[in-house]
Design a protein around this motif. Structure first.
Motif, PDB file in Angstrom:
ATOM      1  N   GLN A 159       0.847  -1.189   0.000  1.00 11.94           N
ATOM      2  CA  GLN A 159       0.000   0.000   0.000  1.00 11.94           C
ATOM      3  C   GLN A 159       0.883   1.239   0.000  1.00 11.94           C
ATOM      4  OE1 GLN A 159      -2.892   0.072   3.129  1.00 11.94           O
ATOM      5  NE2 GLN A 159      -3.807   1.997   2.496  1.00 11.94           N
ATOM      6  N   ASP A 160       0.642   2.139  -0.948  1.00 14.76           N
ATOM      7  CA  ASP A 160       1.458   3.351  -1.010  1.00 14.76           C
ATOM      8  C   ASP A 160       0.897   4.425  -0.084  1.00 14.76           C
ATOM      9  OD1 ASP A 160      -0.712   4.542  -2.279  1.00 14.76           O
ATOM     10  OD2 ASP A 160       0.136   4.331  -4.291  1.00 14.76           O
ATOM     11  N   SER A 161       1.522   5.595  -0.086  1.00 15.34           N
ATOM     12  CA  SER A 161       1.150   6.674   0.838  1.00 15.34           C
ATOM     13  C   SER A 161      -0.251   7.209   0.589  1.00 15.34           C
ATOM     14  CB  SER A 161       2.155   7.819   0.726  1.00 15.34           C
ATOM     15  OG  SER A 161       2.219   8.305  -0.604  1.00 15.34           O
ATOM     16  N   GLU A 162      -0.791   6.969  -0.598  1.00 20.29           N
ATOM     17  CA  GLU A 162      -2.140   7.447  -0.926  1.00 20.29           C
ATOM     18  C   GLU A 162      -3.201   6.366  -0.735  1.00 20.29           C
ATOM     19  OE1 GLU A 162      -1.910   8.927  -4.881  1.00 20.29           O
ATOM     20  OE2 GLU A 162      -0.578  10.593  -4.353  1.00 20.29           O
ATOM     21  N   GLY A 163      -2.784   5.229  -0.207  1.00 20.12           N
ATOM     22  CA  GLY A 163      -3.726   4.156   0.067  1.00 20.12           C
ATOM     23  C   GLY A 163      -3.935   3.190  -1.078  1.00 20.12           C
ATOM     24  N   ASN A 164      -3.260   3.422  -2.193  1.00 17.10           N
ATOM     25  CA  ASN A 164      -3.395   2.517  -3.335  1.00 17.10           C
ATOM     26  C   ASN A 164      -2.616   1.221  -3.071  1.00 17.10           C
ATOM     27  OD1 ASN A 164      -4.840   4.461  -4.936  1.00 17.10           O
ATOM     28  ND2 ASN A 164      -2.890   5.512  -5.254  1.00 17.10           N
ATOM     29  N   ILE A 165      -3.192   0.114  -3.463  1.00 10.77           N
ATOM     30  CA  ILE A 165      -2.551  -1.185  -3.251  1.00 10.77           C
ATOM     31  C   ILE A 165      -2.103  -1.759  -4.602  1.00 10.77           C
ATOM     32  CG2 ILE A 165      -2.866  -3.555  -2.455  1.00 10.77           C
ATOM     33  CD1 ILE A 165      -4.841  -2.521  -0.402  1.00 10.77           C
ATOM     34  N   TYR A 166      -0.871  -2.158  -4.655  1.00  8.15           N
ATOM     35  CA  TYR A 166      -0.358  -2.806  -5.858  1.00  8.15           C
ATOM     36  C   TYR A 166       0.463  -4.021  -5.452  1.00  8.15           C
ATOM     37  CZ  TYR A 166       4.067  -0.387  -4.886  1.00  8.15           C
ATOM     38  OH  TYR A 166       5.214   0.073  -4.298  1.00  8.15           O
TER      39      TYR A 166
END
Length: 358
Positions: free
Chosen positions: A113-120
Protein backbone atom coordinates in the motif's frame (compact mmCIF):
# COMPACT_ATOMS: atom_id res chain seq x y z
CA UNK A 1 58.62 -15.24 -40.27
CA UNK A 2 60.44 -11.90 -40.12
CA UNK A 3 57.20 -10.03 -40.88
CA UNK A 4 55.37 -12.01 -38.16
CA UNK A 5 58.05 -11.12 -35.64
CA UNK A 6 57.89 -7.43 -36.57
CA UNK A 7 54.10 -7.45 -36.22
CA UNK A 8 54.41 -9.17 -32.84
CA UNK A 9 56.90 -6.57 -31.62
CA UNK A 10 54.43 -3.85 -32.61
CA UNK A 11 51.42 -5.53 -31.03
CA UNK A 12 52.95 -6.38 -27.64
CA UNK A 13 53.52 -2.73 -26.54
CA UNK A 14 50.09 -1.81 -27.91
CA UNK A 15 48.43 -4.57 -25.90
CA UNK A 16 50.36 -3.53 -22.80
CA UNK A 17 49.22 0.06 -23.25
CA UNK A 18 45.57 -0.91 -23.69
CA UNK A 19 45.79 -3.27 -20.71
CA UNK A 20 47.05 -0.42 -18.55
CA UNK A 21 43.82 1.48 -19.25
CA UNK A 22 41.90 -1.17 -17.29
CA UNK A 23 44.46 -1.80 -14.58
CA UNK A 24 43.56 1.07 -12.24
CA UNK A 25 39.89 0.09 -12.05
CA UNK A 26 40.60 -3.54 -11.32
CA UNK A 27 43.54 -2.82 -9.05
CA UNK A 28 41.36 -0.49 -6.96
CA UNK A 29 38.75 -3.21 -6.61
CA UNK A 30 41.43 -5.76 -5.73
CA UNK A 31 42.74 -3.44 -3.01
CA UNK A 32 39.22 -2.99 -1.62
CA UNK A 33 38.71 -6.76 -1.42
CA UNK A 34 42.18 -7.41 -0.05
CA UNK A 35 41.70 -4.86 2.74
CA UNK A 36 38.55 -6.72 3.79
CA UNK A 37 40.54 -9.93 3.99
CA UNK A 38 43.34 -8.33 5.99
CA UNK A 39 41.05 -6.41 8.35
CA UNK A 40 37.72 -8.01 9.32
CA UNK A 41 36.39 -4.65 10.54
CA UNK A 42 36.37 -3.47 6.90
CA UNK A 43 34.28 -6.40 5.69
CA UNK A 44 31.26 -5.30 3.64
CA UNK A 45 29.88 -7.81 1.15
CA UNK A 46 27.72 -5.26 -0.67
CA UNK A 47 30.72 -2.98 -1.14
CA UNK A 48 32.80 -5.94 -2.32
CA UNK A 49 30.24 -7.00 -4.93
CA UNK A 50 29.69 -3.50 -6.28
CA UNK A 51 33.42 -2.77 -6.41
CA UNK A 52 33.79 -5.71 -8.83
CA UNK A 53 30.78 -4.69 -10.90
CA UNK A 54 31.96 -1.07 -10.96
CA UNK A 55 35.38 -2.09 -12.28
CA UNK A 56 33.81 -3.96 -15.18
CA UNK A 57 31.30 -1.13 -15.76
CA UNK A 58 34.13 1.35 -16.37
CA UNK A 59 33.59 3.03 -12.98
CA UNK A 60 30.13 4.38 -13.87
CA UNK A 61 28.00 1.97 -11.81
CA UNK A 62 25.05 3.91 -10.37
CA UNK A 63 25.48 2.82 -6.76
CA UNK A 64 23.14 5.58 -5.50
CA UNK A 65 20.23 4.09 -7.43
CA UNK A 66 21.23 0.55 -6.50
CA UNK A 67 21.44 1.43 -2.81
CA UNK A 68 17.97 2.97 -2.97
CA UNK A 69 16.60 -0.28 -4.37
CA UNK A 70 18.35 -2.26 -1.64
CA UNK A 71 16.96 0.15 0.98
CA UNK A 72 13.45 -0.46 -0.41
CA UNK A 73 13.91 -4.24 -0.21
CA UNK A 74 15.20 -3.88 3.34
CA UNK A 75 12.18 -1.80 4.32
CA UNK A 76 9.82 -4.28 2.68
CA UNK A 77 11.48 -7.09 4.63
CA UNK A 78 11.08 -5.17 7.88
CA UNK A 79 7.39 -4.57 7.17
CA UNK A 80 6.86 -8.28 6.63
CA UNK A 81 8.63 -9.09 9.89
CA UNK A 82 6.38 -6.67 11.77
CA UNK A 83 3.11 -7.67 10.09
CA UNK A 84 3.09 -11.45 10.40
CA UNK A 85 3.63 -14.21 12.93
CA UNK A 86 5.59 -17.35 12.07
CA UNK A 87 4.71 -20.88 13.07
CA UNK A 88 8.34 -21.32 14.09
CA UNK A 89 8.72 -21.21 17.91
CA UNK A 90 12.46 -21.59 18.49
CA UNK A 91 14.46 -19.24 20.71
CA UNK A 92 16.05 -17.80 17.58
CA UNK A 93 12.63 -16.82 16.22
CA UNK A 94 13.64 -13.19 15.58
CA UNK A 95 16.52 -14.27 13.35
CA UNK A 96 14.41 -16.87 11.53
CA UNK A 97 11.73 -14.23 10.94
CA UNK A 98 14.30 -12.19 9.03
CA UNK A 99 15.26 -15.19 6.91
CA UNK A 100 11.59 -15.85 6.15
CA UNK A 101 11.03 -12.21 5.18
CA UNK A 102 14.03 -12.20 2.86
CA UNK A 103 12.84 -15.39 1.22
CA UNK A 104 9.43 -13.83 0.61
CA UNK A 105 10.90 -10.62 -0.79
CA UNK A 106 12.93 -12.53 -3.35
CA UNK A 107 10.27 -15.14 -4.22
CA UNK A 108 6.72 -14.04 -3.39
CA UNK A 109 4.20 -11.55 -4.78
CA UNK A 110 3.42 -9.15 -1.94
CA UNK A 111 0.58 -6.58 -1.75
CA UNK A 112 1.95 -3.11 -0.98
CA UNK A 113 0.00 0.00 0.00
CA UNK A 114 1.46 3.35 -1.01
CA UNK A 115 1.15 6.67 0.84
CA UNK A 116 -2.14 7.45 -0.93
CA UNK A 117 -3.73 4.16 0.07
CA UNK A 118 -3.39 2.52 -3.34
CA UNK A 119 -2.55 -1.18 -3.25
CA UNK A 120 -0.36 -2.81 -5.86
CA UNK A 121 1.42 -6.12 -6.11
CA UNK A 122 5.17 -6.32 -5.61
CA UNK A 123 6.68 -8.56 -8.29
CA UNK A 124 9.42 -10.89 -7.02
CA UNK A 125 12.65 -11.78 -8.78
CA UNK A 126 12.85 -14.60 -11.28
CA UNK A 127 15.48 -16.81 -12.89
CA UNK A 128 16.80 -15.60 -16.23
CA UNK A 129 17.43 -18.55 -18.55
CA UNK A 130 18.74 -16.18 -21.22
CA UNK A 131 22.56 -16.34 -21.03
CA UNK A 132 22.67 -17.63 -17.40
CA UNK A 133 26.46 -18.16 -17.57
CA UNK A 134 27.29 -14.69 -18.88
CA UNK A 135 28.77 -15.95 -22.15
CA UNK A 136 27.22 -13.16 -24.21
CA UNK A 137 27.21 -10.38 -21.61
CA UNK A 138 29.25 -10.76 -18.43
CA UNK A 139 27.06 -8.27 -16.56
CA UNK A 140 24.26 -10.86 -16.69
CA UNK A 141 26.03 -12.27 -13.63
CA UNK A 142 25.68 -8.99 -11.71
CA UNK A 143 23.51 -7.99 -8.77
CA UNK A 144 23.13 -4.58 -10.44
CA UNK A 145 21.56 -6.25 -13.48
CA UNK A 146 19.24 -8.27 -11.20
CA UNK A 147 18.10 -5.11 -9.39
CA UNK A 148 17.47 -3.27 -12.67
CA UNK A 149 15.63 -6.03 -14.54
CA UNK A 150 14.17 -8.25 -11.83
CA UNK A 151 15.82 -11.27 -13.43
CA UNK A 152 18.97 -13.02 -12.26
CA UNK A 153 20.76 -16.33 -11.91
CA UNK A 154 22.41 -18.56 -9.34
CA UNK A 155 25.20 -16.00 -8.97
CA UNK A 156 23.30 -12.74 -8.55
CA UNK A 157 20.28 -14.06 -6.60
CA UNK A 158 22.21 -15.56 -3.64
CA UNK A 159 24.56 -12.55 -3.67
CA UNK A 160 21.57 -10.20 -3.32
CA UNK A 161 20.11 -12.40 -0.57
CA UNK A 162 23.38 -12.22 1.37
CA UNK A 163 23.57 -8.45 0.90
CA UNK A 164 20.03 -8.03 2.24
CA UNK A 165 20.69 -10.39 5.15
CA UNK A 166 23.63 -8.27 6.21
CA UNK A 167 21.48 -5.14 5.86
CA UNK A 168 19.19 -6.81 8.45
CA UNK A 169 22.21 -7.77 10.61
CA UNK A 170 21.88 -11.54 10.20
CA UNK A 171 24.22 -14.09 8.64
CA UNK A 172 23.67 -15.77 5.31
CA UNK A 173 26.24 -18.33 4.20
CA UNK A 174 26.96 -18.80 0.53
CA UNK A 175 27.51 -22.42 -0.51
CA UNK A 176 28.74 -23.98 -3.74
CA UNK A 177 27.57 -26.82 -5.97
CA UNK A 178 28.65 -27.55 -9.56
CA UNK A 179 28.20 -24.30 -11.56
CA UNK A 180 25.96 -23.12 -8.74
CA UNK A 181 25.69 -20.95 -5.63
CA UNK A 182 22.96 -21.20 -2.99
CA UNK A 183 22.37 -20.21 0.65
CA UNK A 184 22.86 -22.27 3.79
CA UNK A 185 21.24 -21.30 7.10
CA UNK A 186 21.22 -22.83 10.55
CA UNK A 187 18.48 -22.58 13.15
CA UNK A 188 17.83 -24.09 16.55
CA UNK A 189 15.02 -26.42 15.45
CA UNK A 190 16.23 -27.76 12.11
CA UNK A 191 20.02 -27.33 12.16
CA UNK A 192 21.56 -26.62 8.76
CA UNK A 193 19.20 -26.26 5.81
CA UNK A 194 19.43 -25.06 2.21
CA UNK A 195 17.73 -22.06 0.64
CA UNK A 196 17.47 -22.10 -3.15
CA UNK A 197 16.73 -18.72 -4.73
CA UNK A 198 16.55 -19.83 -8.35
CA UNK A 199 13.36 -21.82 -7.74
CA UNK A 200 12.08 -20.55 -4.39
CA UNK A 201 12.40 -23.77 -2.42
CA UNK A 202 14.27 -25.27 0.54
CA UNK A 203 15.87 -28.34 -1.07
CA UNK A 204 17.25 -31.29 0.83
CA UNK A 205 20.85 -32.36 0.24
CA UNK A 206 19.60 -35.25 -1.92
CA UNK A 207 18.75 -32.75 -4.67
CA UNK A 208 22.32 -31.46 -4.66
CA UNK A 209 23.66 -35.00 -4.83
CA UNK A 210 21.22 -35.80 -7.65
CA UNK A 211 23.30 -33.70 -10.00
CA UNK A 212 25.69 -36.64 -10.18
CA UNK A 213 28.68 -34.31 -10.07
CA UNK A 214 29.19 -33.94 -6.33
CA UNK A 215 31.80 -36.47 -5.25
CA UNK A 216 31.98 -37.32 -1.56
CA UNK A 217 35.62 -36.17 -1.59
CA UNK A 218 34.44 -32.74 -2.77
CA UNK A 219 32.09 -32.48 0.22
CA UNK A 220 34.73 -33.69 2.67
CA UNK A 221 37.27 -31.22 1.30
CA UNK A 222 34.92 -28.24 1.40
CA UNK A 223 34.74 -27.87 -2.39
CA UNK A 224 30.95 -28.20 -2.44
CA UNK A 225 28.08 -27.83 0.07
CA UNK A 226 30.18 -25.98 2.66
CA UNK A 227 28.72 -22.97 4.48
CA UNK A 228 31.22 -20.29 3.54
CA UNK A 229 32.45 -17.67 5.99
CA UNK A 230 32.83 -13.97 5.25
CA UNK A 231 36.43 -14.17 4.04
CA UNK A 232 35.64 -17.14 1.82
CA UNK A 233 32.80 -15.08 0.31
CA UNK A 234 35.27 -12.30 -0.46
CA UNK A 235 37.47 -14.96 -2.08
CA UNK A 236 34.54 -15.62 -4.44
CA UNK A 237 34.48 -11.90 -5.27
CA UNK A 238 38.19 -12.00 -6.11
CA UNK A 239 37.55 -14.71 -8.69
CA UNK A 240 34.59 -12.69 -9.99
CA UNK A 241 36.97 -9.75 -10.40
CA UNK A 242 39.53 -11.79 -12.32
CA UNK A 243 36.86 -13.28 -14.57
CA UNK A 244 35.49 -9.81 -15.31
CA UNK A 245 39.02 -8.60 -16.10
CA UNK A 246 39.50 -11.48 -18.54
CA UNK A 247 36.56 -10.11 -20.55
CA UNK A 248 38.57 -7.00 -21.41
CA UNK A 249 40.13 -6.97 -24.86
CA UNK A 250 43.64 -7.10 -23.40
CA UNK A 251 44.51 -8.12 -19.88
CA UNK A 252 47.50 -8.84 -17.66
CA UNK A 253 47.69 -12.57 -16.92
CA UNK A 254 49.72 -11.89 -13.76
CA UNK A 255 46.82 -9.89 -12.27
CA UNK A 256 44.49 -12.85 -12.82
CA UNK A 257 46.99 -15.14 -11.07
CA UNK A 258 47.31 -12.63 -8.21
CA UNK A 259 43.54 -12.67 -7.69
CA UNK A 260 43.49 -16.47 -7.72
CA UNK A 261 46.42 -16.77 -5.30
CA UNK A 262 44.86 -14.29 -2.87
CA UNK A 263 41.52 -16.11 -3.01
CA UNK A 264 43.25 -19.42 -2.31
CA UNK A 265 45.08 -17.93 0.66
CA UNK A 266 41.72 -17.48 2.41
CA UNK A 267 39.82 -20.38 0.81
CA UNK A 268 42.51 -23.00 0.07
CA UNK A 269 40.21 -25.52 -1.61
CA UNK A 270 38.31 -23.06 -3.76
CA UNK A 271 38.41 -25.01 -7.00
CA UNK A 272 37.19 -22.17 -9.21
CA UNK A 273 40.25 -20.16 -8.14
CA UNK A 274 42.47 -23.15 -8.89
CA UNK A 275 40.96 -23.56 -12.35
CA UNK A 276 41.29 -19.84 -13.01
CA UNK A 277 44.96 -20.05 -12.03
CA UNK A 278 45.70 -23.01 -14.31
CA UNK A 279 43.94 -21.33 -17.23
CA UNK A 280 45.93 -18.14 -16.64
CA UNK A 281 49.18 -20.10 -16.56
CA UNK A 282 48.15 -21.76 -19.81
CA UNK A 283 47.65 -18.31 -21.32
CA UNK A 284 51.04 -17.27 -19.96
CA UNK A 285 52.67 -20.21 -21.73
CA UNK A 286 50.82 -19.35 -24.93
CA UNK A 287 52.01 -15.73 -24.77
CA UNK A 288 55.60 -16.78 -24.14
CA UNK A 289 55.62 -19.21 -27.07
CA UNK A 290 54.00 -16.58 -29.30
CA UNK A 291 56.86 -14.21 -28.51
CA UNK A 292 59.25 -16.99 -29.54
CA UNK A 293 57.28 -17.27 -32.80
CA UNK A 294 56.33 -20.88 -32.05
CA UNK A 295 53.49 -22.84 -30.44
CA UNK A 296 52.70 -25.50 -27.82
CA UNK A 297 54.67 -28.24 -29.57
CA UNK A 298 57.82 -26.52 -28.22
CA UNK A 299 56.53 -26.05 -24.66
CA UNK A 300 59.23 -28.32 -23.21
CA UNK A 301 62.04 -26.56 -25.07
CA UNK A 302 62.10 -23.56 -22.73
CA UNK A 303 62.70 -23.63 -18.94
CA UNK A 304 60.00 -20.99 -18.37
CA UNK A 305 57.20 -22.88 -20.11
CA UNK A 306 58.42 -26.28 -18.95
CA UNK A 307 58.14 -25.12 -15.34
CA UNK A 308 54.70 -23.62 -15.89
CA UNK A 309 53.48 -26.81 -17.54
CA UNK A 310 54.65 -28.89 -14.56
CA UNK A 311 52.82 -26.52 -12.19
CA UNK A 312 49.61 -26.76 -14.21
CA UNK A 313 49.78 -30.56 -14.31
CA UNK A 314 50.25 -30.72 -10.52
CA UNK A 315 47.40 -28.29 -9.93
CA UNK A 316 45.02 -30.21 -12.21
CA UNK A 317 45.88 -33.40 -10.34
CA UNK A 318 45.06 -31.69 -7.04
CA UNK A 319 41.74 -30.41 -8.40
CA UNK A 320 40.77 -33.94 -9.37
CA UNK A 321 41.90 -35.40 -6.04
CA UNK A 322 39.77 -32.85 -4.18
CA UNK A 323 36.76 -34.45 -5.85
CA UNK A 324 35.90 -31.78 -8.39
CA UNK A 325 34.10 -32.92 -11.53
CA UNK A 326 33.08 -30.52 -14.27
CA UNK A 327 29.35 -30.44 -14.97
CA UNK A 328 28.19 -29.71 -18.56
CA UNK A 329 26.13 -26.52 -18.77
CA UNK A 330 23.13 -28.18 -20.44
CA UNK A 331 23.05 -30.85 -17.76
CA UNK A 332 23.25 -28.14 -15.09
CA UNK A 333 20.17 -26.39 -16.47
CA UNK A 334 18.26 -29.69 -16.59
CA UNK A 335 19.28 -30.36 -12.98
CA UNK A 336 18.10 -26.89 -11.99
CA UNK A 337 14.72 -27.41 -13.64
CA UNK A 338 14.35 -30.78 -11.90
CA UNK A 339 13.93 -28.97 -8.59
CA UNK A 340 10.71 -27.39 -9.82
CA UNK A 341 9.44 -30.47 -11.60
CA UNK A 342 10.07 -32.70 -8.60
CA UNK A 343 9.38 -30.13 -5.91
CA UNK A 344 7.69 -32.53 -3.50
CA UNK A 345 10.51 -35.03 -3.80
CA UNK A 346 13.31 -32.60 -3.01
CA UNK A 347 11.65 -30.02 -0.76
CA UNK A 348 12.52 -29.91 2.94
CA UNK A 349 9.01 -30.01 4.41
CA UNK A 350 10.19 -29.07 7.91
CA UNK A 351 11.23 -25.61 6.71
CA UNK A 352 7.65 -24.91 5.67
CA UNK A 353 6.91 -24.38 9.39
CA UNK A 354 8.47 -20.93 8.87
CA UNK A 355 5.32 -19.84 7.05
CA UNK A 356 3.23 -17.10 8.59
CA UNK A 357 0.07 -17.94 10.50
CA UNK A 358 -1.57 -14.65 9.60
Amino acid sequence: MKQSLILLLILIPLCQSLSAQYDDRYENSFNTLHEMLLDSSKYDFKKAVFSVENAYSESILDTISLNKKIAFLKELSQRLIESRTLKYKGKDKEVVAKYAALFSVLNDSIPIQDSEGNIYSYVPYSYDFDDPFGHEEWNNMFVSKLLKTGKGNCHSLPYLYKILAEELNVEAHLALAPNHIYIKHKNEKDGWYNTELTSGIFPIDAWLMASGYIHTDAIRNGVFMKALGDKESIALCLVDLAQAYQREEFYDVDFVIKCANTALEYYPNYVNAMILKTEAKGKKMENFLLRKNTDFKDVNNYPETRELLAEVQNELTKIYELGYRQMPEEMYLNWLVSLKEEREKYSNQDINTFNATN
